[in-house]
Write a protein that holds these residues in place. Structure first.
Motif, mmCIF file in Angstrom:
data_model
loop_
_atom_site.group_PDB
_atom_site.id
_atom_site.type_symbol
_atom_site.label_atom_id
_atom_site.label_comp_id
_atom_site.label_asym_id
_atom_site.label_seq_id
_atom_site.Cartn_x
_atom_site.Cartn_y
_atom_site.Cartn_z
ATOM 1 N N ASN A 33 0.813 -1.222 0.000
ATOM 2 C CA ASN A 33 0.000 0.000 0.000
ATOM 3 C C ASN A 33 0.843 1.268 0.000
ATOM 4 O OD1 ASN A 33 -2.432 -1.319 -0.082
ATOM 5 N ND2 ASN A 33 -2.932 -1.020 2.072
ATOM 6 N N GLN A 34 2.159 1.130 0.115
ATOM 7 C CA GLN A 34 3.056 2.291 0.046
ATOM 8 C C GLN A 34 4.438 1.808 -0.383
ATOM 9 O OE1 GLN A 34 2.765 4.778 3.514
ATOM 10 N NE2 GLN A 34 3.839 6.505 2.588
ATOM 11 N N LEU A 35 4.503 1.301 -1.599
ATOM 12 C CA LEU A 35 5.759 0.788 -2.129
ATOM 13 C C LEU A 35 6.735 1.937 -2.362
ATOM 14 C CD1 LEU A 35 4.286 -1.684 -4.777
ATOM 15 C CD2 LEU A 35 5.462 -2.349 -2.663
ATOM 16 N N PRO A 36 8.009 1.737 -2.048
ATOM 17 C CA PRO A 36 8.984 2.789 -2.308
ATOM 18 C C PRO A 36 9.323 2.871 -3.793
ATOM 19 C CG PRO A 36 10.084 0.844 -1.467
ATOM 20 C CD PRO A 36 8.607 0.548 -1.412
ATOM 21 N N GLY A 37 9.866 4.008 -4.192
ATOM 22 C CA GLY A 37 10.324 4.189 -5.560
ATOM 23 C C GLY A 37 11.537 5.097 -5.589
ATOM 24 N N VAL A 38 12.425 4.842 -6.514
ATOM 25 C CA VAL A 38 13.643 5.653 -6.664
ATOM 26 C C VAL A 38 13.563 6.363 -8.012
ATOM 27 C CG1 VAL A 38 16.147 5.614 -6.900
ATOM 28 C CG2 VAL A 38 15.026 4.140 -5.210
ATOM 29 N N GLY A 39 13.685 7.683 -7.991
ATOM 30 C CA GLY A 39 13.536 8.467 -9.208
ATOM 31 C C GLY A 39 14.780 8.481 -10.073
#
Length: 247
Positions: free
Chosen positions: A173-179
């Motif tokens: 429900n709140q997966l991390p992401g790297v830009g």
């Protein structure tokens, strides 16, 4: 012309987003045979639908595109946004199309009733193109416990913009992401790929426009190609969000 929007970058906003990570969690059960990288695109600018998709396809891979149907064909600070025909082409070429609200709204600041109406309209538009928008990314990374609960009841996963890797039991429900964005975006993303390899984890990368002179939120086609190649050479699987979670 769509103008940039500034989410809450003050202390209260930072604390709210961090507190949301502790609430309404839903564990992701991962069985990774090897480290895995997902390349994702937000909004999406037309250049992502063309150069971004092409870079992945050249390596035999596919990506996840978080789409706002309300932006179709409009001009913005990242160039022209993809139109419905370009989204249909992505679907036909095997890419995953996911939700990102109709009008790129701040899910925290939008009332529950208005947010549901916006999501209903976006999902209907994407379904009309042949997509199955099972997954979602928070516009601007803006999330609150209330919005997280509401969205978690609708979608199989929700992706944010806080950096991190996903291990078994991570919060879908709140997966991390790297830009992949800004002047050091490629270097940062490459380091996170290496970290995913070391930990046999799942890394979700995201960007926006993909062009020779990208916005501060985008990257160049060559940078994206090098990152995809690096992930392949490092032994990573490259899979869409849905493929990872379905497995």
């Amino acid at each position: 012309m769509i103008q940039p929007y500034t989410p809450d970058v003050g202390l209260a906003g930072k604390l709210r987003r961090r507190f949301a990570r502790l609430t309404h969690r839903r564990p992701a059960r991962l069985r990774l045979a090897r480290p895995t990288v997902s390349f994702t695109f937000d909004d999406i600018p037309a250049t992502a639908a063309h150069a971004g998709a092409q870079a992945l396809e050249q390596h035999g891979a596919r990506g996840t595109f978080y789409v706002c149907a309300g932006l179709f064909g409009q001009q913005g600070h990242m160039g022209r946004f993809a139109d419905s025909a370009e989204i249909e082409t992505l679907i036909h070429r095997g890419h995953e199309v996911a939700g990102h609200t109709l009008n790129h709204v701040d899910c925290h600041r939008t009332s529950p009733t208005e947010l549901d109406a916006d999501l209903d309209a976006n999902d209907a538009a994407l379904c009309g193109l042949g997509a199955a928008p099972l997954h979602f990314a928070y516009p601007y990374g803006e999330v609150s416990p209330r919005a997280k609960k509401q969205l978690g009841a609708r979608y199989a996963s929700l992706r944010g913009v806080h950096k991190g890797l996903v291990h078994d039991g991570g919060d879908r429900n709140q997966l991390p992401g790297v830009g992949i964005e800004g002047p050091d975006g490629e270097v940062v993303a490459r380091a996170w790929i290496d970290r995913a390899v070391a930990e046999n984890a799942w890394l979700i990368l995201y960007t926006h426009d993909v062009r020779e002179t990208p916005s501060p939120w985008g990257c160049t086609p060559d940078a994206l190609d090098r990152l995809i190649a690096h992930a392949r050479d490092a032994g990573c699987d490259i899979r869409t969000i849905g493929e990872v979670l379905a497995a």
